[in-house]
Design a protein around this motif. Structure first.
Motif, short mmCIF file in Angstrom:
data_model
loop_
_atom_site.label_atom_id
_atom_site.label_comp_id
_atom_site.label_asym_id
_atom_site.label_seq_id
_atom_site.Cartn_x
_atom_site.Cartn_y
_atom_site.Cartn_z
N THR A 1 0.68 -1.36 -0.07
CA THR A 1 -0.13 0.07 -0.23
C THR A 1 0.89 1.32 0.04
OG1 THR A 1 -0.05 -0.17 2.35
CG2 THR A 1 -1.86 -1.29 1.27
N GLY A 2 2.14 1.15 0.40
CA GLY A 2 2.91 2.33 0.42
C GLY A 2 4.24 2.10 0.96
N GLU A 3 5.24 3.21 0.89
CA GLU A 3 6.49 3.09 1.24
C GLU A 3 6.99 4.23 1.98
OE1 GLU A 3 9.67 0.94 -1.23
OE2 GLU A 3 10.57 2.84 -0.91
N GLU A 4 7.45 4.28 3.15
CA GLU A 4 8.05 5.46 3.67
C GLU A 4 9.54 5.37 4.28
OE1 GLU A 4 5.76 5.00 8.14
OE2 GLU A 4 4.66 5.55 6.39
N VAL A 5 10.11 6.41 4.56
CA VAL A 5 11.46 6.51 5.00
C VAL A 5 11.34 6.55 6.66
CG1 VAL A 5 13.33 7.74 5.22
CG2 VAL A 5 12.26 7.65 2.96
N VAL A 6 11.77 5.77 7.03
CA VAL A 6 11.77 5.42 8.68
C VAL A 6 12.77 6.24 9.37
CG1 VAL A 6 11.84 4.19 10.79
CG2 VAL A 6 10.73 3.37 8.62
N VAL B 1 7.78 -0.64 4.35
CA VAL B 1 6.87 -0.99 3.15
C VAL B 1 5.57 -1.62 3.80
CG1 VAL B 1 6.29 -2.32 1.32
CG2 VAL B 1 8.69 -1.68 1.72
N ASN B 2 4.54 -0.54 3.78
CA ASN B 2 3.10 -1.21 4.21
C ASN B 2 2.46 -2.08 3.38
OD1 ASN B 2 3.70 0.61 6.68
ND2 ASN B 2 2.97 2.36 5.38
N LYS B 3 1.70 -3.17 3.97
CA LYS B 3 1.26 -4.17 3.10
C LYS B 3 -0.09 -4.47 3.96
CE LYS B 3 5.68 -6.17 1.65
NZ LYS B 3 6.27 -7.37 1.60
N VAL B 4 -1.02 -5.02 2.98
CA VAL B 4 -2.63 -5.24 3.54
C VAL B 4 -2.90 -6.64 2.98
CG1 VAL B 4 -3.70 -3.87 1.73
CG2 VAL B 4 -4.70 -4.44 4.12
N SER C 1 7.06 -4.32 6.22
CA SER C 1 8.36 -5.13 6.38
C SER C 1 9.42 -3.78 6.24
CB SER C 1 8.72 -6.00 5.35
OG SER C 1 8.28 -5.43 4.10
N THR C 2 10.81 -4.11 6.59
CA THR C 2 11.60 -2.89 6.38
C THR C 2 12.99 -3.38 5.60
OG1 THR C 2 12.73 -3.49 8.55
CG2 THR C 2 11.10 -1.81 8.60
N TYR C 3 13.56 -2.44 5.06
CA TYR C 3 14.77 -2.83 4.54
C TYR C 3 15.60 -1.56 4.39
CZ TYR C 3 13.08 -0.64 -0.08
OH TYR C 3 12.65 0.21 -0.87
#
Length: 142
Positions: free
Chosen positions: A78-83, A120-123, A133-135
């Motif tokens: 659903t989206g990706e954001e910088v942590v 990375v947000n997932k549904v 999940s993170t990378y």
């Protein structure tokens, strides 16, 4: 790892296509084969189809498996954001060139860079639960 997955998947798919063409007699090379050779080719093709199923199910399905309902292939990004961002030294391979522009040598050196952590947000398509999940990615600033 993704390049390895893609390469293995393409090679196995080519073997499957070759085997199916051989069994059906599409190419001139396989037209004179006896029935036993065609049955052998059919068995080998079935083995490669099984390998392809395993590759797709475990390599690709494992990454998109819902942690709550455990169903494969059901997570949707659903989206990706910088942590976070942090300054680090990044190992970079630099090439040495001659006057003609040809590479005559290379060396590795550490340069200033930035380590960016992404989330990375997932549904799940089946149960509707959200997960993430993170990378990390190291980016040189030079």
């Amino acid at each position: 790892m993704n390049k390895l997955r893609l390469g293995v998947t393409i090679i196995v798919a080519l073997f499957i296509i070759s085997g199916i063409c051989g069994v059906l007699g599409v190419t001139d090379v396989y037209r004179g084969n006896s029935i036993l050779e065609k049955i052998g080719m059919l068995i080998i093709t079935a083995i490669f189809v099984g390998i392809m199923y395993i590759i797709i199910y475990y390599w690709y399905g494992k990454d998109n498996r819902c942690p709550s309902c455990k169903k494969p292939f059901c997570l949707k990004t659903t989206g990706e954001e910088v942590v976070s961002k942090e300054n680090v030294s990044v190992l970079v391979n630099t090439n040495t060139r001659n006057r003609k522009g040809e590479v005559v040598g290379s060396q590795e050196q550490y340069v200033p860079g930035e380590r960016i952590t992404y989330r990375v947000n997932k549904v799940c398509k089946k149960c509707g639960k959200t997960c993430y999940s993170t990378y990390r990615r190291d980016m040189p600033k030079v």
